[in-house]
Design a protein around this motif. Structure first.
Motif, PDB file in Angstrom:
ATOM      1  N   ASP A   1       0.822  -1.215   0.000  1.00  0.00           N
ATOM      2  CA  ASP A   1       0.000   0.000   0.000  1.00  0.00           C
ATOM      3  C   ASP A   1       0.862   1.275   0.000  1.00  0.00           C
ATOM      4  N   ARG A   2       1.839   1.298  -0.877  1.00  0.00           N
ATOM      5  CA  ARG A   2       2.747   2.441  -0.954  1.00  0.00           C
ATOM      6  C   ARG A   2       2.976   2.831  -2.409  1.00  0.00           C
ATOM      7  N   THR A   3       3.116   4.138  -2.642  1.00  0.00           N
ATOM      8  CA  THR A   3       3.467   4.642  -3.968  1.00  0.00           C
ATOM      9  C   THR A   3       4.968   4.886  -4.018  1.00  0.00           C
ATOM     10  N   PHE A   4       5.594   4.324  -5.036  1.00  0.00           N
ATOM     11  CA  PHE A   4       7.023   4.482  -5.272  1.00  0.00           C
ATOM     12  C   PHE A   4       7.223   5.243  -6.581  1.00  0.00           C
ATOM     13  N   GLY A   5       8.226   6.100  -6.639  1.00  0.00           N
ATOM     14  CA  GLY A   5       8.692   6.638  -7.907  1.00  0.00           C
ATOM     15  C   GLY A   5       9.665   5.639  -8.500  1.00  0.00           C
ATOM     16  N   ALA A   6       9.824   5.655  -9.800  1.00  0.00           N
ATOM     17  CA  ALA A   6      10.798   4.771 -10.450  1.00  0.00           C
ATOM     18  C   ALA A   6      11.183   5.390 -11.788  1.00  0.00           C
ATOM     19  N   HIS A   7      12.479   5.340 -12.096  1.00  0.00           N
ATOM     20  CA  HIS A   7      12.992   5.937 -13.328  1.00  0.00           C
ATOM     21  C   HIS A   7      14.136   5.108 -13.887  1.00  0.00           C
ATOM     22  N   VAL A   8      14.364   5.242 -15.186  1.00  0.00           N
ATOM     23  CA  VAL A   8      15.560   4.687 -15.810  1.00  0.00           C
ATOM     24  C   VAL A   8      16.701   5.656 -15.513  1.00  0.00           C
ATOM     25  N   HIS A   9      17.847   5.092 -15.070  1.00  0.00           N
ATOM     26  CA  HIS A   9      19.036   5.889 -14.739  1.00  0.00           C
ATOM     27  C   HIS A   9      20.187   5.562 -15.690  1.00  0.00           C
ATOM     28  N   THR A  10      21.186   6.446 -15.702  1.00  0.00           N
ATOM     29  CA  THR A  10      22.272   6.363 -16.677  1.00  0.00           C
ATOM     30  C   THR A  10      23.362   5.356 -16.335  1.00  0.00           C
ATOM     31  N   ASN A  11      23.610   5.099 -15.073  1.00  0.00           N
ATOM     32  CA  ASN A  11      24.710   4.224 -14.657  1.00  0.00           C
ATOM     33  C   ASN A  11      24.175   2.938 -14.034  1.00  0.00           C
ATOM     34  N   PRO A  12      25.014   1.918 -13.974  1.00  0.00           N
ATOM     35  CA  PRO A  12      24.586   0.695 -13.290  1.00  0.00           C
ATOM     36  C   PRO A  12      24.501   0.903 -11.776  1.00  0.00           C
ATOM     37  N   CYS A  13      23.777   0.023 -11.119  1.00  0.00           N
ATOM     38  CA  CYS A  13      23.681   0.029  -9.665  1.00  0.00           C
ATOM     39  C   CYS A  13      25.052  -0.248  -9.070  1.00  0.00           C
ATOM     40  N   GLY A  14      25.251   0.235  -7.863  1.00  0.00           N
ATOM     41  CA  GLY A  14      26.471  -0.044  -7.133  1.00  0.00           C
ATOM     42  C   GLY A  14      26.145  -0.267  -5.674  1.00  0.00           C
ATOM     43  N   THR A  15      27.134  -0.152  -4.834  1.00  0.00           N
ATOM     44  CA  THR A  15      26.924  -0.375  -3.405  1.00  0.00           C
ATOM     45  C   THR A  15      26.427   0.880  -2.693  1.00  0.00           C
ATOM     46  N   ARG A  16      26.384   2.016  -3.402  1.00  0.00           N
ATOM     47  CA  ARG A  16      25.855   3.267  -2.835  1.00  0.00           C
ATOM     48  C   ARG A  16      24.703   3.755  -3.704  1.00  0.00           C
ATOM     49  N   PRO A  17      23.669   4.366  -3.123  1.00  0.00           N
ATOM     50  CA  PRO A  17      22.520   4.807  -3.916  1.00  0.00           C
ATOM     51  C   PRO A  17      22.889   5.720  -5.085  1.00  0.00           C
ATOM     52  N   GLU A  18      23.850   6.611  -4.898  1.00  0.00           N
ATOM     53  CA  GLU A  18      24.191   7.578  -5.949  1.00  0.00           C
ATOM     54  C   GLU A  18      24.986   6.970  -7.109  1.00  0.00           C
ATOM     55  N   ASP A  19      25.424   5.724  -6.979  1.00  0.00           N
ATOM     56  CA  ASP A  19      26.215   5.096  -8.041  1.00  0.00           C
ATOM     57  C   ASP A  19      25.464   5.012  -9.371  1.00  0.00           C
ATOM     58  N   SER A  20      24.133   4.991  -9.339  1.00  0.00           N
ATOM     59  CA  SER A  20      23.340   4.815 -10.558  1.00  0.00           C
ATOM     60  C   SER A  20      23.230   6.085 -11.408  1.00  0.00           C
TER      61      SER A  20
ATOM     62  N   ALA B   1      21.729   4.055 -20.838  1.00  0.00           N
ATOM     63  CA  ALA B   1      20.649   3.703 -19.904  1.00  0.00           C
ATOM     64  C   ALA B   1      21.017   2.353 -19.312  1.00  0.00           C
ATOM     65  N   ARG B   2      21.270   2.300 -17.993  1.00  0.00           N
ATOM     66  CA  ARG B   2      21.863   1.095 -17.417  1.00  0.00           C
ATOM     67  C   ARG B   2      21.104   0.493 -16.241  1.00  0.00           C
ATOM     68  N   SER B   3      20.097   1.209 -15.689  1.00  0.00           N
ATOM     69  CA  SER B   3      19.420   0.681 -14.494  1.00  0.00           C
ATOM     70  C   SER B   3      18.043   1.312 -14.328  1.00  0.00           C
ATOM     71  N   VAL B   4      17.259   0.713 -13.436  1.00  0.00           N
ATOM     72  CA  VAL B   4      16.003   1.303 -12.973  1.00  0.00           C
ATOM     73  C   VAL B   4      16.142   1.491 -11.466  1.00  0.00           C
ATOM     74  N   VAL B   5      15.846   2.709 -10.997  1.00  0.00           N
ATOM     75  CA  VAL B   5      15.936   3.034  -9.579  1.00  0.00           C
ATOM     76  C   VAL B   5      14.528   3.199  -9.016  1.00  0.00           C
ATOM     77  N   ILE B   6      14.283   2.580  -7.861  1.00  0.00           N
ATOM     78  CA  ILE B   6      13.030   2.704  -7.120  1.00  0.00           C
ATOM     79  C   ILE B   6      13.236   3.822  -6.101  1.00  0.00           C
ATOM     80  N   HIS B   7      12.330   4.813  -6.108  1.00  0.00           N
ATOM     81  CA  HIS B   7      12.460   5.994  -5.254  1.00  0.00           C
ATOM     82  C   HIS B   7      11.398   6.021  -4.144  1.00  0.00           C
ATOM     83  N   GLU B   8      11.604   6.921  -3.218  1.00  0.00           N
ATOM     84  CA  GLU B   8      10.819   7.061  -1.993  1.00  0.00           C
ATOM     85  C   GLU B   8       9.349   7.424  -2.208  1.00  0.00           C
TER      86      GLU B   8
END
Length: 192
Positions: A88-107, A160-167
Motif C-alpha cells: 500500500d505504498r506509492t514508489f517513484g521509479a525511473h531509468v538511470h544512466t549508470n549501473p547500480c552499485g553499493t551506494r545509492p548515488e552510483d546509478s 541507460a543502465r538501471s532502474v531506480v526505485i524511489h521514496e
C-alpha cells in the motif's frame, strides 16, 4: 561432479536473469529488441550483480523485480513489476544512466533523451515523462505492483543502465520536476 562445482553451476543459473545470457546480453525476439530482467533484491554488500536494496523496510532483501523492454519502429516500451515490497505504498521509479552499485548515488542521474544542460535536472521542459522514463507505481496489500511507460524514442547505446526505485511519486512542479525522494533500490538492466 563435486558439491562445490554443482553449487557454482546452480548459483550461476540462479543469478542469470530471464532473457539474458550468462554474460548479460539483451534478448531479442519477435516483438523487437529489448531486455528482460528478473531478479531478487539483496543487501549492498560485495559485488552487486543484478539488484540491490538500500532500504530494507521499503524494499526487503528477497523482494522480486522484473523489468521488460521492447523496442520497435514507434519507440520503446518498458514494464516494471515489483513483488514483496512495502504494501500500500506509492514508489517513484525511473531509468538511470549508470549501473547500480553499493551506494545509492552510483546509478547516476535520470536518462534523458534530450539532455538538460543543467544537472540535476528539475526543469519540466526536460524532466518529464516524454523525455525520461517514469515508472511510478502503487503496491497492493501484498506489496505487489506494476507500471509501464512508452516513449517515442530508443535509448542511446550504453547510456541507460538501471532502474531506480524511489521514496515517493515523481514531482512535476518547476524546480522539483523529476524528483522522487531517496533512492530505495536499484536493478541493473542492459537496455537495448
Amino acid at each position: 561432479m563435486s558439491f562445490a562445482v554443482a553449487l557454482l553451476a546452480a548459483s550461476t543459473l540462479a543469478l542469470t536473469p530471464m532473457g539474458l545470457s550468462p554474460t548479460g546480453s539483451p534478448a531479442g525476439g519477435a516483438h523487437g529488441e529489448g531486455a528482460d530482467v528478473s531478479a531478487v533484491f539483496a543487501d549492498p554488500t560485495g559485488d552487486v550483480l543484478r539488484a540491490v536494496t538500500f532500504d530494507s523496510d521499503a524494499v526487503p532483501p528477497g523482494a522480486r523485480v522484473t523489468v521488460t523492454e521492447r523496442t520497435g519502429r514507434d519507440g520503446t516500451r518498458i514494464r516494471l513489476r515489483l513483488e514483496g515490497v512495502e504494501p500500500d505504498r506509492t514508489f517513484g521509479a525511473h531509468v538511470h544512466t549508470n549501473p547500480c552499485g553499493t551506494r545509492p548515488e552510483d546509478s547516476g542521474g535520470h536518462y534523458q533523451q534530450d539532455r538538460d544542460p543543467k544537472q540535476p535536472s528539475t526543469d519540466p521542459a526536460y524532466a518529464n515523462p516524454r523525455n525520461e522514463v517514469w515508472l511510478d507505481l502503487t503496491t497492493d496489500g501484498q506489496g505487489d505492483g506494476s507500471s509501464s511507460a512508452s516513449v517515442a524514442w530508443r535509448f542511446r547505446p550504453g547510456e541507460a543502465r538501471s532502474v531506480v526505485i524511489h521514496e515517493h511519486a515523481t514531482e512535476t512542479a518547476p524546480g522539483r520536476a523529476g524528483m522522487a525522494g531517496a533512492r530505495l533500490a536499484c536493478v541493473n538492466v542492459p537496455f537495448a
